[in-house]
Design a protein around this motif. Structure first.
Motif, PDB file in Angstrom:
ATOM      1  N   LEU A 273      16.820  56.086  39.669  1.00 47.17           N
ATOM      2  CA  LEU A 273      17.880  57.064  39.927  1.00 47.17           C
ATOM      3  C   LEU A 273      18.279  56.986  41.391  1.00 47.17           C
ATOM      4  N   ASP A 274      19.537  56.732  41.630  1.00 47.62           N
ATOM      5  CA  ASP A 274      20.072  56.651  42.987  1.00 47.62           C
ATOM      6  C   ASP A 274      21.076  57.777  43.193  1.00 47.62           C
ATOM      7  N   LEU A 275      20.682  58.749  43.995  1.00 49.21           N
ATOM      8  CA  LEU A 275      21.542  59.882  44.367  1.00 49.21           C
ATOM      9  C   LEU A 275      21.801  59.867  45.877  1.00 49.21           C
ATOM     10  N   SER A 276      21.764  58.695  46.482  1.00 51.49           N
ATOM     11  CA  SER A 276      21.940  58.592  47.930  1.00 51.49           C
ATOM     12  C   SER A 276      23.364  58.939  48.346  1.00 51.49           C
ATOM     13  N   MET A 277      23.487  59.326  49.598  1.00 50.72           N
ATOM     14  CA  MET A 277      24.770  59.619  50.236  1.00 50.72           C
ATOM     15  C   MET A 277      25.591  60.652  49.472  1.00 50.72           C
ATOM     16  N   ASN A 278      24.949  61.778  49.177  1.00 46.98           N
ATOM     17  CA  ASN A 278      25.607  62.906  48.528  1.00 46.98           C
ATOM     18  C   ASN A 278      25.444  64.139  49.406  1.00 46.98           C
TER      19      ASN A 278
ATOM     20  N   ASN B  31      15.101  70.229  39.331  1.00 43.75           N
ATOM     21  CA  ASN B  31      15.496  69.803  37.982  1.00 43.75           C
ATOM     22  C   ASN B  31      15.093  68.364  37.669  1.00 43.75           C
ATOM     23  N   MET B  32      13.903  67.964  38.116  1.00 45.52           N
ATOM     24  CA  MET B  32      13.404  66.606  37.887  1.00 45.52           C
ATOM     25  C   MET B  32      12.287  66.576  36.841  1.00 45.52           C
ATOM     26  N   GLU B  33      11.979  67.707  36.231  1.00 46.54           N
ATOM     27  CA  GLU B  33      10.812  67.841  35.346  1.00 46.54           C
ATOM     28  C   GLU B  33      10.799  66.859  34.176  1.00 46.54           C
ATOM     29  N   SER B  34      11.927  66.508  33.638  1.00 48.30           N
ATOM     30  CA  SER B  34      11.977  65.648  32.451  1.00 48.30           C
ATOM     31  C   SER B  34      11.921  64.157  32.787  1.00 48.30           C
ATOM     32  N   LEU B  35      11.971  63.798  34.044  1.00 45.44           N
ATOM     33  CA  LEU B  35      12.035  62.391  34.441  1.00 45.44           C
ATOM     34  C   LEU B  35      10.638  61.779  34.594  1.00 45.44           C
ATOM     35  N   VAL B  36       9.836  61.903  33.561  1.00 47.68           N
ATOM     36  CA  VAL B  36       8.425  61.504  33.609  1.00 47.68           C
ATOM     37  C   VAL B  36       8.221  60.001  33.744  1.00 47.68           C
ATOM     38  N   ASN B  37       9.216  59.187  33.439  1.00 50.61           N
ATOM     39  CA  ASN B  37       9.093  57.730  33.550  1.00 50.61           C
ATOM     40  C   ASN B  37       9.801  57.158  34.780  1.00 50.61           C
ATOM     41  N   LEU B  38      10.284  58.032  35.645  1.00 43.15           N
ATOM     42  CA  LEU B  38      11.013  57.586  36.826  1.00 43.15           C
ATOM     43  C   LEU B  38      10.086  56.796  37.753  1.00 43.15           C
ATOM     44  N   LYS B  39      10.544  55.604  38.161  1.00 46.60           N
ATOM     45  CA  LYS B  39       9.769  54.757  39.065  1.00 46.60           C
ATOM     46  C   LYS B  39      10.391  54.689  40.454  1.00 46.60           C
ATOM     47  N   GLU B  40      11.705  54.771  40.521  1.00 46.66           N
ATOM     48  CA  GLU B  40      12.399  54.653  41.796  1.00 46.66           C
ATOM     49  C   GLU B  40      13.418  55.775  41.945  1.00 46.66           C
ATOM     50  N   LEU B  41      13.312  56.484  43.069  1.00 49.68           N
ATOM     51  CA  LEU B  41      14.219  57.592  43.362  1.00 49.68           C
ATOM     52  C   LEU B  41      14.747  57.437  44.778  1.00 49.68           C
ATOM     53  N   ASN B  42      16.054  57.336  44.900  1.00 47.05           N
ATOM     54  CA  ASN B  42      16.688  57.204  46.201  1.00 47.05           C
ATOM     55  C   ASN B  42      17.506  58.463  46.482  1.00 47.05           C
ATOM     56  N   LEU B  43      17.045  59.245  47.458  1.00 44.86           N
ATOM     57  CA  LEU B  43      17.754  60.448  47.896  1.00 44.86           C
ATOM     58  C   LEU B  43      18.163  60.318  49.365  1.00 44.86           C
ATOM     59  N   ARG B  44      18.315  59.099  49.822  1.00 47.39           N
ATOM     60  CA  ARG B  44      18.675  58.813  51.205  1.00 47.39           C
ATOM     61  C   ARG B  44      20.013  59.471  51.564  1.00 47.39           C
ATOM     62  N   ASP B  45      20.081  59.944  52.800  1.00 47.19           N
ATOM     63  CA  ASP B  45      21.337  60.432  53.370  1.00 47.19           C
ATOM     64  C   ASP B  45      21.941  61.576  52.558  1.00 47.19           C
ATOM     65  N   ASN B  46      21.142  62.648  52.415  1.00 49.91           N
ATOM     66  CA  ASN B  46      21.579  63.897  51.813  1.00 49.91           C
ATOM     67  C   ASN B  46      21.311  65.010  52.829  1.00 49.91           C
ATOM     68  N   LYS B  47      21.098  66.218  52.376  1.00 48.31           N
ATOM     69  CA  LYS B  47      20.832  67.353  53.266  1.00 48.31           C
ATOM     70  C   LYS B  47      19.526  68.043  52.894  1.00 48.31           C
ATOM     71  N   ILE B  48      18.576  67.294  52.379  1.00 48.52           N
ATOM     72  CA  ILE B  48      17.310  67.829  51.874  1.00 48.52           C
ATOM     73  C   ILE B  48      16.406  68.216  53.039  1.00 48.52           C
ATOM     74  N   SER B  49      15.837  69.431  52.980  1.00 44.02           N
ATOM     75  CA  SER B  49      14.975  69.899  54.060  1.00 44.02           C
ATOM     76  C   SER B  49      13.492  69.921  53.687  1.00 44.02           C
ATOM     77  N   ALA B  50      13.176  69.812  52.382  1.00 44.74           N
ATOM     78  CA  ALA B  50      11.773  69.846  51.953  1.00 44.74           C
ATOM     79  C   ALA B  50      11.555  68.913  50.772  1.00 44.74           C
ATOM     80  N   VAL B  51      10.413  68.224  50.786  1.00 44.23           N
ATOM     81  CA  VAL B  51      10.002  67.407  49.649  1.00 44.23           C
ATOM     82  C   VAL B  51       9.213  68.332  48.741  1.00 44.23           C
ATOM     83  N   GLU B  52       9.764  68.614  47.569  1.00 43.46           N
ATOM     84  CA  GLU B  52       9.166  69.576  46.642  1.00 43.46           C
ATOM     85  C   GLU B  52       9.618  69.270  45.223  1.00 43.46           C
ATOM     86  N   ASN B  53       8.968  69.911  44.264  1.00 45.07           N
ATOM     87  CA  ASN B  53       9.347  69.825  42.852  1.00 45.07           C
ATOM     88  C   ASN B  53       9.291  68.402  42.292  1.00 45.07           C
TER      89      ASN B  53
END
Length: 122
Positions: free
Chosen positions: A22-27, A34-56
């Motif tokens: 899942l690539d949600l970069s630059m948003n 809302n990531m609870e159902s993504l139990v098989n996720l191997k790669e997550l890109n959240l680069r260049d957003n406004k996230i202040s905490a790694v959680e959930n």
């Protein structure tokens, strides 16, 4: 890939249990949620957003790459790290947070600043 789409909230993923990348970069995302159902996720890109905490991220047991470069991260809920099933690389370059308190499991590599940049897209 949903990169560069002005997305401000992670939602609508509940039926994607088989998703592996899942690539949600630059948003405009400011919270990991809302990531609870993504139990098989191997790669997550959240680069260049406004996230202040790694959680959930507790349900992402199969995560292998987590890219969080260029956000506003100053908080990190590390309890999910102990549940990871395999090697996991986490990149936090370009954030206010420069170190993580506590023990990091041997299967987890966290980089706060690197000589190279993580890919903009997965």
């Amino acid at each position: 890939s949903l990169a560069v789409n002005s997305i401000d909230k992670i939602e609508g993923l509940s039926n994607l249990a088989n998703l592996e990348i899942l690539d949600l970069s630059m948003n405009e995302i400011n919270k990991i949620e809302n990531m609870e159902s993504l139990v098989n996720l191997k790669e997550l890109n959240l680069r260049d957003n406004k996230i202040s905490a790694v959680e959930n991220l507790d349900s992402l047991l199969n995560l292998e790459h987590l890219i969080l470069d260029e956000n506003k991260i100053s908080g990190f809920d590390s309890k999910f790290l102990n549940s990871l099933n395999s090697q996991c690389y986490i990149s936090l370059a370009g954030n206010p947070m420069k170190q993580l308190e506590g023990n990091i499991p041997e299967n987890v590599t966290i980089e706060f600043e690197t000589d190279h940049t993580a890919p903009r897209f997965l």
